[in-house]
Enzyme design. Structure first.
Site, mmCIF file in Angstrom:
data_model
loop_
_atom_site.group_PDB
_atom_site.id
_atom_site.type_symbol
_atom_site.label_atom_id
_atom_site.label_comp_id
_atom_site.label_asym_id
_atom_site.label_seq_id
_atom_site.Cartn_x
_atom_site.Cartn_y
_atom_site.Cartn_z
ATOM 1 N N ASP A 92 0.814 -1.218 0.000
ATOM 2 C CA ASP A 92 0.000 0.000 0.000
ATOM 3 C C ASP A 92 0.846 1.264 0.000
ATOM 4 O O ASP A 92 0.487 2.253 -0.646
ATOM 5 C CB ASP A 92 -0.913 0.027 1.231
ATOM 6 C CG ASP A 92 -2.173 -0.798 1.064
ATOM 7 O OD1 ASP A 92 -2.360 -1.386 -0.022
ATOM 8 O OD2 ASP A 92 -2.963 -0.867 2.020
ATOM 9 N N HIS A 134 -6.239 7.714 6.676
ATOM 10 C CA HIS A 134 -5.855 6.451 7.318
ATOM 11 C C HIS A 134 -4.560 6.541 8.128
ATOM 12 O O HIS A 134 -4.328 5.695 9.000
ATOM 13 C CB HIS A 134 -5.686 5.347 6.273
ATOM 14 C CG HIS A 134 -6.954 4.933 5.611
ATOM 15 N ND1 HIS A 134 -8.086 4.578 6.318
ATOM 16 C CD2 HIS A 134 -7.286 4.827 4.295
ATOM 17 C CE1 HIS A 134 -9.049 4.268 5.463
ATOM 18 N NE2 HIS A 134 -8.595 4.418 4.237
ATOM 19 N N GLY A 142 -2.799 2.640 4.363
ATOM 20 C CA GLY A 142 -3.825 2.819 3.343
ATOM 21 C C GLY A 142 -3.590 3.954 2.374
ATOM 22 O O GLY A 142 -4.490 4.774 2.147
ATOM 23 N N ASP A 170 -16.092 8.778 2.640
ATOM 24 C CA ASP A 170 -15.300 7.803 1.902
ATOM 25 C C ASP A 170 -15.857 6.402 2.144
ATOM 26 O O ASP A 170 -16.400 6.117 3.214
ATOM 27 C CB ASP A 170 -13.853 7.890 2.412
ATOM 28 C CG ASP A 170 -12.834 7.226 1.511
ATOM 29 O OD1 ASP A 170 -12.821 5.990 1.463
ATOM 30 O OD2 ASP A 170 -12.045 7.948 0.886
ATOM 31 N N HIS A 172 -14.163 3.879 2.717
ATOM 32 C CA HIS A 172 -13.333 3.289 3.764
ATOM 33 C C HIS A 172 -13.479 4.113 5.046
ATOM 34 O O HIS A 172 -13.496 5.347 5.006
ATOM 35 C CB HIS A 172 -11.859 3.272 3.348
ATOM 36 C CG HIS A 172 -11.595 2.497 2.096
ATOM 37 N ND1 HIS A 172 -11.760 3.044 0.836
ATOM 38 C CD2 HIS A 172 -11.164 1.224 1.903
ATOM 39 C CE1 HIS A 172 -11.447 2.137 -0.083
ATOM 40 N NE2 HIS A 172 -11.087 1.027 0.541
ATOM 41 N N ASP A 259 -15.264 6.848 -3.514
ATOM 42 C CA ASP A 259 -15.053 5.456 -3.885
ATOM 43 C C ASP A 259 -16.208 4.542 -3.491
ATOM 44 O O ASP A 259 -16.099 3.320 -3.563
ATOM 45 C CB ASP A 259 -13.738 4.931 -3.298
ATOM 46 C CG ASP A 259 -13.549 5.271 -1.831
ATOM 47 O OD1 ASP A 259 -14.417 5.936 -1.253
ATOM 48 O OD2 ASP A 259 -12.505 4.881 -1.267
ATOM 49 N N TYR A 303 -10.857 5.821 -7.018
ATOM 50 C CA TYR A 303 -9.868 5.072 -7.798
ATOM 51 C C TYR A 303 -10.301 4.820 -9.232
ATOM 52 O O TYR A 303 -9.565 4.206 -9.996
ATOM 53 C CB TYR A 303 -9.524 3.775 -7.047
ATOM 54 C CG TYR A 303 -9.111 4.117 -5.636
ATOM 55 C CD1 TYR A 303 -7.857 4.673 -5.383
ATOM 56 C CD2 TYR A 303 -10.008 4.004 -4.575
ATOM 57 C CE1 TYR A 303 -7.502 5.071 -4.110
ATOM 58 C CE2 TYR A 303 -9.653 4.394 -3.302
ATOM 59 C CZ TYR A 303 -8.404 4.931 -3.074
ATOM 60 O OH TYR A 303 -8.066 5.339 -1.816
#
Length: 381
Positions: A92, A134, A142, A170, A172, A259, A303
């Site tokens: 990552d 992150h 991340g 997000d 995540h 995302d 992404y």
């Protein structure tokens, strides 16, 4: 207070780049800026250059030994084993040349946005290079080296003594920001995201609510995999206004990861551009209702840099400028400039046309799960 919204930008942001095949591709910043300008939404005088965050500013949210490791990681002075302990040289977060300065510039961009809003020079400011939510106090994580959001919130707390509401949309969970302020009753972190049962970082459950006197200031809304627009927006509309009313912030800082879209290759949510038109509209309303308009925006995950990120962040910038966009055609000149580089046919409208995506077969079950989550979260207020 100046109503002119500021756009923090520099081509130097593109130096935050791990390698050519890494999913985090900051070319999205240039593609998005070009679309915004093609709509006539960005004037030269609105663009502010970022500054470098100092080591002292980074230390508001990061351990000093971590900062020193990042500064020297690309010089080959440390073993791979030692770097891995700091979250570096991983798949990552591979080390890249100029990693510290590129990361400090992103953090400095969010500090610039915060300074302009908190000083009253602008009601709203946006740093799309930011949103690296992150990164932890002593560890990269991340795709995030320094946590620009945590640095900016800590800076606001130190210099302006303001109550900060952090909103993270997000896919995540915004774990790094949450853990940084898990003990601070003057920072509320609200994250709506795909459940950690299926997705990195595996956190963000409803029972993560803050610690000691900050209990209740961590709000998590984990959505079931393959959640679509109506269920996602229902959760946001039902919980966010209640959270703002309860917390009464002085400023909102929103992370605008996009995302959760059906096209995104790294997540399992199934929203459309309808969500990315609605999010900033609601946050904008709440900022003026509760914070005298003080609203700092940052980017985040995203992404599919061709079909999703430019459209989502154009909706965001248009809303911040009090010039909201509906479902309109994308400028032909923008499509012509980028279509030869895109691996997919570029969309021709801001919205996703109806019937673009097939309904999820488990829609009723997913909606029922999400409604249970929402009722659970609302019971806390």
């Amino acid at each position: 207070m100046n109503d002119q919204t500021r756009f923090i930008y520099s081509p130097e942001f593109l130096r935050y780049r791990f390698h050519d095949t890494h999913p985090f591709n900051n070319n999205r910043l240039e593609i998005t800026r070009d679309l915004i300008q093609s709509f006539g939404l960005l004037q030269d005088h609105q663009i502010l250059p970022p500054r470098l965050a100092t080591d002292q500013e980074l230390a508001l949210a990061h351990d000093e030994d971590f900062i020193q490791i990042v500064k020297q990681a690309d010089q080959g002075k440390f073993s791979e084993e030692r770097l891995e302990r700091y979250g570096l040289t991983t798949e990552d977060n591979p080390v890249f040349p100029g990693m510290h300065s590129a990361s400090a510039l992103v953090a400095g961009g969010t500090l610039t946005a915060a300074e302009w809003v908190m000083s009253g020079r602008s009601r709203h400011a946006l740093n799309l290079a930011g949103g690296l939510h992150h990164a932890l106090r002593g560890k990269a994580s991340g795709f995030c080296i320094y946590n620009d959001v945590s640095v900016a919130i800590a800076y606001i707390r130190k210099h302006y003594d303001a109550r900060v509401l952090y909103i993270d949309t997000d896919a995540h969970h915004g774990d790094g920001v949450q853990w940084t302020f898990y003990h601070d009753p003057d920072v509320m972190t609200l994250s709506i995201h795909e459940t950690g049962r299926y997705l990195f970082p595996g956190t963000g459950y409803v029972y993560e609510r803050g610690h000691d006197e900050a209990f209740g200031t961590s709000v998590n809304i984990p959505m079931d995999a393959f959640t679509e627009d109506d269920s996602w927006l229902s959760a946001l509309y039902r919980i966010l206004p209640q959270a703002v009313k309860t917390f009464k912030p002085d400023v909102i800082l929103s992370q605008s990861g996009c995302d959760a879209h059906h096209y995104d290759p790294l997540t399992h949510l199934s929203t459309t551009m309808k969500v990315y038109q609605a999010i900033p509209r609601l946050i904008h309303q709440l900022a003026h209702q509760w914070c005298e308009g003080r609203w700092i925006g940052v980017g985040g995950g995203g992404y599919d840099i061709w079909r999703v990120v430019p459209r989502a962040w154009t909706y965001l910038w248009a809303e911040m400028n009090h010039r909201p966009l509906g479902n309109t055609d994308l400028p032909e000149d923008w499509i012509k400039r980028w279509e030869s580089l895109s691996p997919f046919p570029l969309p021709t409208t801001l919205h996703d046309p109806k019937e673009t995506f097939k309904p999820i077969p488990r829609r009723e079950e997913i909606t029922k799960k999400n409604n249970h989550t929402v009722r659970h979260v609302l019971s806390f207020f």
